[in-house]
Design a protein around this motif. Structure first.
Motif, PDB file in Angstrom:
ATOM      1  N   GLY A   1     -10.283  -2.485  -3.827  1.00  0.00           N
ATOM      2  CA  GLY A   1      -9.879  -3.558  -4.891  1.00  0.00           C
ATOM      3  C   GLY A   1      -8.795  -3.244  -6.069  1.00  0.00           C
ATOM      4  O   GLY A   1      -7.733  -2.634  -5.370  1.00  0.00           O
ATOM      5  N   SER A   2      -9.059  -3.391  -7.025  1.00  0.00           N
ATOM      6  CA  SER A   2      -7.980  -3.212  -8.353  1.00  0.00           C
ATOM      7  C   SER A   2      -7.738  -1.628  -8.575  1.00  0.00           C
ATOM      8  O   SER A   2      -6.593  -1.654  -8.792  1.00  0.00           O
ATOM      9  CB  SER A   2      -8.507  -3.985  -9.613  1.00  0.00           C
ATOM     10  N   PHE A   3      -8.791  -0.790  -8.069  1.00  0.00           N
ATOM     11  CA  PHE A   3      -8.432   0.644  -8.372  1.00  0.00           C
ATOM     12  C   PHE A   3      -7.446   1.009  -7.500  1.00  0.00           C
ATOM     13  O   PHE A   3      -6.553   1.664  -7.624  1.00  0.00           O
ATOM     14  CB  PHE A   3      -9.885   1.288  -8.337  1.00  0.00           C
ATOM     15  N   ALA A   4      -7.636   0.465  -6.240  1.00  0.00           N
ATOM     16  CA  ALA A   4      -6.765   0.739  -5.031  1.00  0.00           C
ATOM     17  C   ALA A   4      -5.509   0.556  -5.443  1.00  0.00           C
ATOM     18  O   ALA A   4      -4.357   1.042  -5.106  1.00  0.00           O
ATOM     19  CB  ALA A   4      -7.411   0.462  -3.806  1.00  0.00           C
ATOM     20  N   SER A   5      -5.143  -0.925  -5.770  1.00  0.00           N
ATOM     21  CA  SER A   5      -3.965  -1.597  -6.095  1.00  0.00           C
ATOM     22  C   SER A   5      -3.273  -0.812  -7.114  1.00  0.00           C
ATOM     23  O   SER A   5      -2.090  -0.826  -7.078  1.00  0.00           O
ATOM     24  CB  SER A   5      -4.251  -3.148  -6.194  1.00  0.00           C
ATOM     25  N   SER A   6      -4.070  -0.374  -8.053  1.00  0.00           N
ATOM     26  CA  SER A   6      -3.409   0.297  -9.257  1.00  0.00           C
ATOM     27  C   SER A   6      -2.659   1.687  -8.665  1.00  0.00           C
ATOM     28  O   SER A   6      -1.859   2.213  -9.310  1.00  0.00           O
ATOM     29  CB  SER A   6      -4.531   0.720 -10.262  1.00  0.00           C
ATOM     30  N   THR A   7      -3.685   2.320  -7.835  1.00  0.00           N
ATOM     31  CA  THR A   7      -3.108   3.444  -7.320  1.00  0.00           C
ATOM     32  C   THR A   7      -1.823   3.405  -6.531  1.00  0.00           C
ATOM     33  O   THR A   7      -0.939   4.279  -6.669  1.00  0.00           O
ATOM     34  CB  THR A   7      -4.246   4.137  -6.243  1.00  0.00           C
ATOM     35  N   PHE A   8      -1.644   2.267  -5.780  1.00  0.00           N
ATOM     36  CA  PHE A   8      -0.003   2.083  -4.999  1.00  0.00           C
ATOM     37  C   PHE A   8       0.895   1.149  -5.849  1.00  0.00           C
ATOM     38  O   PHE A   8       1.883   0.745  -5.274  1.00  0.00           O
ATOM     39  CB  PHE A   8      -0.603   1.767  -3.648  1.00  0.00           C
ATOM     40  N   GLY A   9       0.234   0.483  -6.757  1.00  0.00           N
ATOM     41  CA  GLY A   9       1.013  -0.614  -7.449  1.00  0.00           C
ATOM     42  C   GLY A   9       1.273  -0.230  -8.779  1.00  0.00           C
ATOM     43  O   GLY A   9       1.561   0.815  -9.259  1.00  0.00           O
ATOM     44  N   ILE A  10       1.083  -1.217  -9.557  1.00  0.00           N
ATOM     45  CA  ILE A  10       1.130  -1.283 -11.025  1.00  0.00           C
ATOM     46  C   ILE A  10      -0.180  -1.031 -11.813  1.00  0.00           C
ATOM     47  O   ILE A  10      -1.075  -1.840 -11.558  1.00  0.00           O
ATOM     48  CB  ILE A  10       1.974  -2.413 -11.460  1.00  0.00           C
ATOM     49  N   PRO A  11      -0.532   0.217 -12.533  1.00  0.00           N
ATOM     50  CA  PRO A  11      -1.636   0.349 -12.778  1.00  0.00           C
ATOM     51  C   PRO A  11      -2.212  -0.858 -13.808  1.00  0.00           C
ATOM     52  O   PRO A  11      -1.322  -1.352 -14.744  1.00  0.00           O
ATOM     53  CB  PRO A  11      -1.450   1.646 -13.680  1.00  0.00           C
TER      54      PRO A  11
ATOM     55  N   ILE B   1      -7.095   7.155   2.612  1.00  0.00           N
ATOM     56  CA  ILE B   1      -5.957   8.270   2.173  1.00  0.00           C
ATOM     57  C   ILE B   1      -6.789   8.799   1.110  1.00  0.00           C
ATOM     58  O   ILE B   1      -7.342   8.213   0.327  1.00  0.00           O
ATOM     59  CB  ILE B   1      -5.000   7.621   1.506  1.00  0.00           C
ATOM     60  N   LEU B   2      -6.774  10.144   1.108  1.00  0.00           N
ATOM     61  CA  LEU B   2      -7.472  10.935   0.066  1.00  0.00           C
ATOM     62  C   LEU B   2      -6.592  11.246  -0.862  1.00  0.00           C
ATOM     63  O   LEU B   2      -5.475  11.685  -0.670  1.00  0.00           O
ATOM     64  CB  LEU B   2      -8.172  12.254   0.763  1.00  0.00           C
ATOM     65  N   VAL B   3      -6.939  10.756  -2.149  1.00  0.00           N
ATOM     66  CA  VAL B   3      -6.001  10.908  -3.419  1.00  0.00           C
ATOM     67  C   VAL B   3      -6.728  11.647  -4.310  1.00  0.00           C
ATOM     68  O   VAL B   3      -7.741  11.759  -4.713  1.00  0.00           O
ATOM     69  CB  VAL B   3      -5.842   9.387  -3.861  1.00  0.00           C
TER      70      VAL B   3
ATOM     71  N   VAL C   1     -10.329  11.564  -3.423  1.00  0.00           N
ATOM     72  CA  VAL C   1     -11.087  10.470  -3.139  1.00  0.00           C
ATOM     73  C   VAL C   1     -10.674   9.450  -2.110  1.00  0.00           C
ATOM     74  O   VAL C   1      -9.349   9.424  -2.172  1.00  0.00           O
ATOM     75  CB  VAL C   1     -11.320   9.564  -4.686  1.00  0.00           C
ATOM     76  N   PRO C   2     -11.304   8.969  -1.206  1.00  0.00           N
ATOM     77  CA  PRO C   2     -10.935   8.267  -0.214  1.00  0.00           C
ATOM     78  C   PRO C   2     -10.627   6.723  -0.829  1.00  0.00           C
ATOM     79  O   PRO C   2     -11.544   6.193  -1.047  1.00  0.00           O
ATOM     80  CB  PRO C   2     -11.878   8.037   0.875  1.00  0.00           C
ATOM     81  N   ILE C   3      -9.130   6.249  -0.376  1.00  0.00           N
ATOM     82  CA  ILE C   3      -8.713   5.119  -0.982  1.00  0.00           C
ATOM     83  C   ILE C   3      -8.177   4.431   0.097  1.00  0.00           C
ATOM     84  O   ILE C   3      -7.389   5.010   1.152  1.00  0.00           O
ATOM     85  CB  ILE C   3      -7.732   5.259  -2.317  1.00  0.00           C
ATOM     86  N   LEU C   4      -8.393   3.102  -0.010  1.00  0.00           N
ATOM     87  CA  LEU C   4      -7.536   2.221   1.055  1.00  0.00           C
ATOM     88  C   LEU C   4      -6.033   2.480   1.112  1.00  0.00           C
ATOM     89  O   LEU C   4      -5.406   2.766  -0.004  1.00  0.00           O
ATOM     90  CB  LEU C   4      -7.557   0.668   0.743  1.00  0.00           C
ATOM     91  N   SER C   5      -5.331   2.544   2.176  1.00  0.00           N
ATOM     92  CA  SER C   5      -4.038   2.635   2.491  1.00  0.00           C
ATOM     93  C   SER C   5      -3.295   1.685   1.624  1.00  0.00           C
ATOM     94  O   SER C   5      -4.096   0.408   1.528  1.00  0.00           O
ATOM     95  CB  SER C   5      -3.680   2.672   3.945  1.00  0.00           C
ATOM     96  N   PRO C   6      -1.913   1.690   1.358  1.00  0.00           N
ATOM     97  CA  PRO C   6      -1.401   0.419   0.636  1.00  0.00           C
ATOM     98  C   PRO C   6      -1.545  -0.874   1.545  1.00  0.00           C
ATOM     99  O   PRO C   6      -1.744  -1.960   0.973  1.00  0.00           O
ATOM    100  CB  PRO C   6       0.164   0.932   0.572  1.00  0.00           C
ATOM    101  N   GLU C   7      -1.092  -0.719   2.843  1.00  0.00           N
ATOM    102  CA  GLU C   7      -1.133  -1.889   3.773  1.00  0.00           C
ATOM    103  C   GLU C   7      -2.611  -2.420   3.749  1.00  0.00           C
ATOM    104  O   GLU C   7      -2.699  -3.551   3.636  1.00  0.00           O
ATOM    105  CB  GLU C   7      -1.049  -1.463   5.307  1.00  0.00           C
TER     106      GLU C   7
ATOM    107  N   ASP D   1     -14.512  -1.314  -6.518  1.00  0.00           N
ATOM    108  CA  ASP D   1     -14.956  -1.804  -5.180  1.00  0.00           C
ATOM    109  C   ASP D   1     -14.723  -0.710  -4.194  1.00  0.00           C
ATOM    110  O   ASP D   1     -13.972  -0.037  -4.153  1.00  0.00           O
ATOM    111  CB  ASP D   1     -14.070  -2.927  -4.912  1.00  0.00           C
ATOM    112  N   LEU D   2     -15.963  -0.763  -3.243  1.00  0.00           N
ATOM    113  CA  LEU D   2     -15.897   0.148  -2.305  1.00  0.00           C
ATOM    114  C   LEU D   2     -16.387  -0.590  -0.999  1.00  0.00           C
ATOM    115  O   LEU D   2     -17.076  -1.510  -0.828  1.00  0.00           O
ATOM    116  CB  LEU D   2     -17.195   1.169  -2.420  1.00  0.00           C
ATOM    117  N   VAL D   3     -15.881  -0.202   0.027  1.00  0.00           N
ATOM    118  CA  VAL D   3     -15.850  -0.848   1.407  1.00  0.00           C
ATOM    119  C   VAL D   3     -16.785   0.322   1.954  1.00  0.00           C
ATOM    120  O   VAL D   3     -16.327   1.419   2.240  1.00  0.00           O
ATOM    121  CB  VAL D   3     -14.548  -1.020   2.214  1.00  0.00           C
ATOM    122  N   VAL D   4     -18.086  -0.127   2.672  1.00  0.00           N
ATOM    123  CA  VAL D   4     -18.812   0.724   2.998  1.00  0.00           C
ATOM    124  C   VAL D   4     -19.401   0.228   4.689  1.00  0.00           C
ATOM    125  O   VAL D   4     -19.437  -0.746   4.567  1.00  0.00           O
ATOM    126  CB  VAL D   4     -20.191   0.852   2.093  1.00  0.00           C
TER     127      VAL D   4
END
Length: 188
Positions: free
Chosen positions: A26-36, A111-113, A124-130, A43-46
């Motif tokens: 979700g937005s937490f992951a997109s902020s990690t790899f994009g614009i915060p 990706i562990l960030v 923390v395990p976060i979605l890859s940018p792709e 959001d978590l994918v489980v």
């Protein structure tokens, strides 16, 4: 420890107790790899079955407001459900891995960030940018392609990560997810 860190630690304790694989998206992951940007939920994918969703919601009742039967029904119907941390008042949206066509891939490619707002001193395990891009493209399409916030998140990730992305992975999954046109629009 912040309230968000406490809430995330509580949730991951329950996920780990049930041996459920997960990744933050979700937005937490997109902020990690994009614009915060700020977000009101995580959001978590489980990777979980409907019975495991019931178990998770039941097990977590000491710390979270969650309806176990609704969690079961949601996952059975391939929908998300939420868990609200009662002390910290943070909402976690739980998406079953099957919600996205590439859900199993998302978890395996995590990706562990370190040093995130969720756990400053833990990885923390976060979605890859792709996978963030693919998920947001799918959600943008499902939402009628009208969310400026979703599109802005997509542009931010593309702008910041374009040269580091696995373009063949993106193109392959975008084709399978019927979002190739959106990916091409994003890249133009």
């Amino acid at each position: 420890m912040t309230q968000l860190e406490r809430a995330f630690l509580d949730l991951t304790r329950y996920l780990n107790k049930l041996n459920l694989s997960y990744v933050v998206g979700g937005s937490f992951a997109s902020s990690t790899f994009g614009i915060p940007r700020s977000t009101l939920d995580v959001d978590l994918v489980v990777d979980l079955s409907s019975d495991q969703a019931f178990q998770l919601a039941t097990l977590a009742t000491a710390d979270f407001a969650a309806d176990p039967e609704y969690a079961r029904q949601s996952v059975a119907a391939n929908r998300s459900f939420n868990m609200l941390h009662m002390t910290a008042v943070y909402k976690f949206d739980i998406f079953p891995a099957t919600f996205f066509l590439h859900g199993a891939q998302q978890i395996s490619r995590r990706i562990l960030v370190e040093g995130t707002a969720l756990a400053h001193s833990e990885r923390v395990p976060i979605l890859s940018p792709e996978d963030v891009l693919l998920s947001k493209l799918a959600l943008y399409r499902l939402g009628g392609e009208s969310s400026e916030r979703q599109w802005s998140d997509l542009q931010g990730i593309w702008q910041m990560q374009q040269s580091n992305l696995d373009h063949s992975y993106l193109q392959s999954w975008a084709q399978k997810m019927n979002t190739t046109d959106l990916l091409e629009r994003l890249a133009s």
